[in-house]
Structures are given as C-alpha cells and as structure tokens.
Design a protein around this motif. Structure first.
Motif, PDB file in Angstrom:
ATOM      1  N   GLU A 103       0.803  -1.219   0.000  1.00 32.96           N
ATOM      2  CA  GLU A 103       0.000   0.000   0.000  1.00 32.96           C
ATOM      3  C   GLU A 103       0.838   1.273   0.000  1.00 32.96           C
ATOM      4  N   VAL A 104       1.996   1.215   0.616  1.00 32.86           N
ATOM      5  CA  VAL A 104       2.806   2.428   0.753  1.00 32.86           C
ATOM      6  C   VAL A 104       4.196   2.250   0.133  1.00 32.86           C
ATOM      7  N   GLY A 105       4.843   1.152   0.484  1.00 35.83           N
ATOM      8  CA  GLY A 105       6.215   0.948   0.016  1.00 35.83           C
ATOM      9  C   GLY A 105       7.168   0.920   1.195  1.00 35.83           C
ATOM     10  N   ARG A 106       8.439   1.198   0.935  1.00 37.74           N
ATOM     11  CA  ARG A 106       9.446   1.043   1.981  1.00 37.74           C
ATOM     12  C   ARG A 106       9.577   2.262   2.882  1.00 37.74           C
ATOM     13  N   GLU A 107       9.597   3.432   2.242  1.00 37.99           N
ATOM     14  CA  GLU A 107       9.929   4.634   3.012  1.00 37.99           C
ATOM     15  C   GLU A 107       8.886   5.722   2.841  1.00 37.99           C
ATOM     16  N   VAL A 108       8.847   6.595   3.846  1.00 39.95           N
ATOM     17  CA  VAL A 108       8.077   7.827   3.724  1.00 39.95           C
ATOM     18  C   VAL A 108       9.039   8.976   3.991  1.00 39.95           C
ATOM     19  N   VAL A 109       9.019   9.968   3.123  1.00 44.94           N
ATOM     20  CA  VAL A 109       9.792  11.180   3.372  1.00 44.94           C
ATOM     21  C   VAL A 109       8.784  12.259   3.757  1.00 44.94           C
ATOM     22  N   GLU A 110       8.978  12.828   4.932  1.00 42.70           N
ATOM     23  CA  GLU A 110       8.124  13.936   5.379  1.00 42.70           C
ATOM     24  C   GLU A 110       8.907  15.220   5.217  1.00 42.70           C
TER      25      GLU A 110
END
Ligand SMILES: Nc1ncnc2c1ncn2[C@@H]1O[C@H](COP(=O)(O)OP(=O)(O)O)[C@@H](O)[C@H]1O
Ligand SMILES: [Mg+2]
Length: 307
Positions: A230-237
């Motif tokens: 649904e999202v993947g490996r990482e989130v960059v905020e």
C-alpha cells in the motif's frame, strides 16, 4: 461439542442500532493459532464485532461461529471456550484483586483449591501477586488491565479476545501485556483476536490485521505485506517547503499527500525520493523514515491522496 477447529468464522455479519449499521456486513475468519488484529478509528465497529462474536449482543443479520458453534444458538457453550477482556473495565470494585478472580472462576464451575491455584498462578503471570489483597480501587489503570487479562485466562480459553487491551497504558504496562500475549501463543498455542487503534501494537503482535472503518472492512493482510503493497518502503516527510519544492514533488509522479503544510512522499523502493531531494533541494527540511501501518491507514481511510 467441538465439531470444527476454525476458531472464528463470520459471514455477512451485521449489527444495526436503529438506523445506524455499526457493523455493515463483514466476512472474516480467524485460523487456529493465529493472532488477528482489528484496527480502526473510534466508531469503526470493532467493539460491536467483538460483542457479537462473544455473544454479548445479538446479531442483526449474518452468522458468527466460534469453533463451529453458532453464536446465536449456543451462547453458553461459546462463552466457555472464550477468554474475554472487554474494552471497559468491569471488575467488581467491592472485591479484592484475588477475590475478583475467584468469583469469576465460579462462573465456569471452577471452585475451591483449583480456583485458588489458578488465581495465584495468574496473579504471578501478570505480576500482581503483591496486590492480591488490594481493593480494585487501589489499582492503577495498568494493573486493572493486567487483572482483566488474568481473569480472561481463568477458564484456559482456546480463543482469547482482547478489546483494546492496552489503550491508555504507559509503555511498561503495554509491553508487559504484549509479552504475555506472545508467551500464551508460543507456549499454549492460544488463538488471539484483538482490537486496537495502535498501529504499532498490531504490527508487534498480529499475523494478520483487518482494517475497519464505518462498519466495513477496508482491507486485510499481514502487517508488513500491507505496508509494502500500500505504501512501500519509506516515507519522506517534508515541511517548510523551500521555493519550488512543492511544485517539484507534484510534478515528480511520486505518490504523496499534502496536509497542514506537510508533504508525505511515499517511496516504493526506498532511497529514490531521499536521493532526489538531496540532489536538488539539499536545504529542504525533511525526515526519512520507514513506512508503517499508520501510513497504510491514512492512505486508505484518511485524507485523499494526490496521485
Ligand atoms: N449500544 C449502542 N447503541 C447505539 N449505538 C451504538 C451502541 N454501541 C455502539 N454504537 C455505535 O456503533 C458504532 C460502532 O461503535 P463501536 O463498535 O464501539 O466502535 P469501535 O469499537 O470501533 O470504536 C459507533 O457509531 C457507536 O456510536
Ligand atoms: Mg471499541
């Protein structure tokens, strides 16, 4: 009585309160030895689902079976197979810690020495032996939750149902409950169905999570697999966007979300988004973190994404 080894089977389960469909037709199963977590915001219908399965509220439509027993037809038998830790504290304030356990044991026909043995064993298990004689009013929130867990185990249940077992608890109390649940699964193969709105708790404990909102199931799967798909490996905020940054992200084709002046950028493979920002906007304020179940939930149930 045990004709079927499947701990929980729910088909077309519906609960209506007047015009409100608190549970609006859900299907799910819990397999032997599995730990399944119902996740969702307040009002999603988690407790109502639990109450139907544990025969505490009548089912409006559909069926629920516990070890093959229909909850509508065999509530007493179903309750004998279950250990239940309800969301609301329903300990008896007139009794001591130990007396609460002894009284509850009697509902299952467990009395005398056997009741005392189980009560003391369970008080040790949840580290409440030194509070055995204490009145319930003297216990902290964490102690009460631990006592309710102990109480749920008195009848040596094959299926443990925990409705928000750690809501409002401090980290130590929460971890103790997590440890005990893990140990029960490992040592005794107990099947667990729990509800929580802590994504972290679901990731820690559950083999499978079921995301609910508005009485419906949004999606289900293994926590890591859901995050991955649904999202993947990482989130960059990123926040306090420097000139041109937001436009750059919008034009990038990356899946992202914008809320309250913050950009949440999903990085399916990891490193790509972070590297691009470092290359083109090195001064941009940002943090890089692993994607979590919470991101999955916000993606599906929360604010709309700009794809
Ligand atoms: N006894 C009740 N009477 C009327 N509405 C109820 C009752 N219990 C729950 N509800 C409603 O059903 C919905 C689902 O509630 P609940 O199952 O407690 O959600 P959750 O446990 O996910 O927070 C909510 O809108 C709640 O207000
Ligand atoms: Mg609830």
């Amino acid at each position: 009585m045990l004709t079927n080894p499947v701990p929980v089977e729910a088909r077309g389960l519906i609960k209506r309160y007047g015009d409100l469909a608190a549970v609006a037709g859900i299907d799910f199963e819990v397999s032997l030895g599995e730990c399944v977590g119902f996740l969702g915001p307040n009002g999603a219908g988690k407790t109502t689902t639990v109450k139907m399965l544990t025969c505490f509220t009548p089912i409006t439509a559909g069926t629920a079976r516990v070890f093959g027993l229909d909850c509508a037809d065999h509530p007493r038998e179903v309750k004998r197979l279950l250990g239940i830790c309800p969301q609301e504290d329903n300990l008896d304030p007139d009794f001591s810690t130990r007396k609460n356990l002894l009284t509850y044991a009697r509902y299952f026909g467990i009395t005398g020495r056997e009741a005392a043995r189980r009560a003391d064993e369970l008080l040790d298990l949840v580290q409440l032996r030194d509070k055995a004689g204490a009145n319930i009013r003297e216990l902290s929130g964490g102690m009460k939750r631990r006592l309710m867990l102990a109480r749920a185990l008195l009848n040596e249940p094959r299926l443990l149902v925990l409705d928000e077992p750690t809501t409002g608890l401090d980290p130590q109390a929460r971890h103790l409950i997590w440890q005990r649940v893990r140990a029960l699964r490992a040592d005794q193969g107990v099947t667990v169905l729990l509800t929580t709105h802590y994504m972290e708790e679901a990731s820690q404990l559950c083999d499978r999570v079921i995301l609910m909102e508005g009485g419906r199931i949004l999606l289900e799967g293994h926590p890591d697999a859901l995050v991955e798909s649904e999202v993947g490996r990482e989130v960059v905020e990123a926040w306090e966007a420097v000139p041109g940054f937001a436009e750059f992200v919008r034009a990038s084709g990356w899946r992202h979300e914008e809320a309250d002046g913050r950009l949440y950028i999903h990085d399916v493979t990891g490193d790509v988004v972070a590297a691009a920002i470092q290359g083109q906007f090195p001064g941009q304020q940002r943090l890089i973190r692993r994607a979590t179940l919470e991101d999955v939930f916000l993606h599906r149930a929360g604010r709309a994404l700009k794809e």
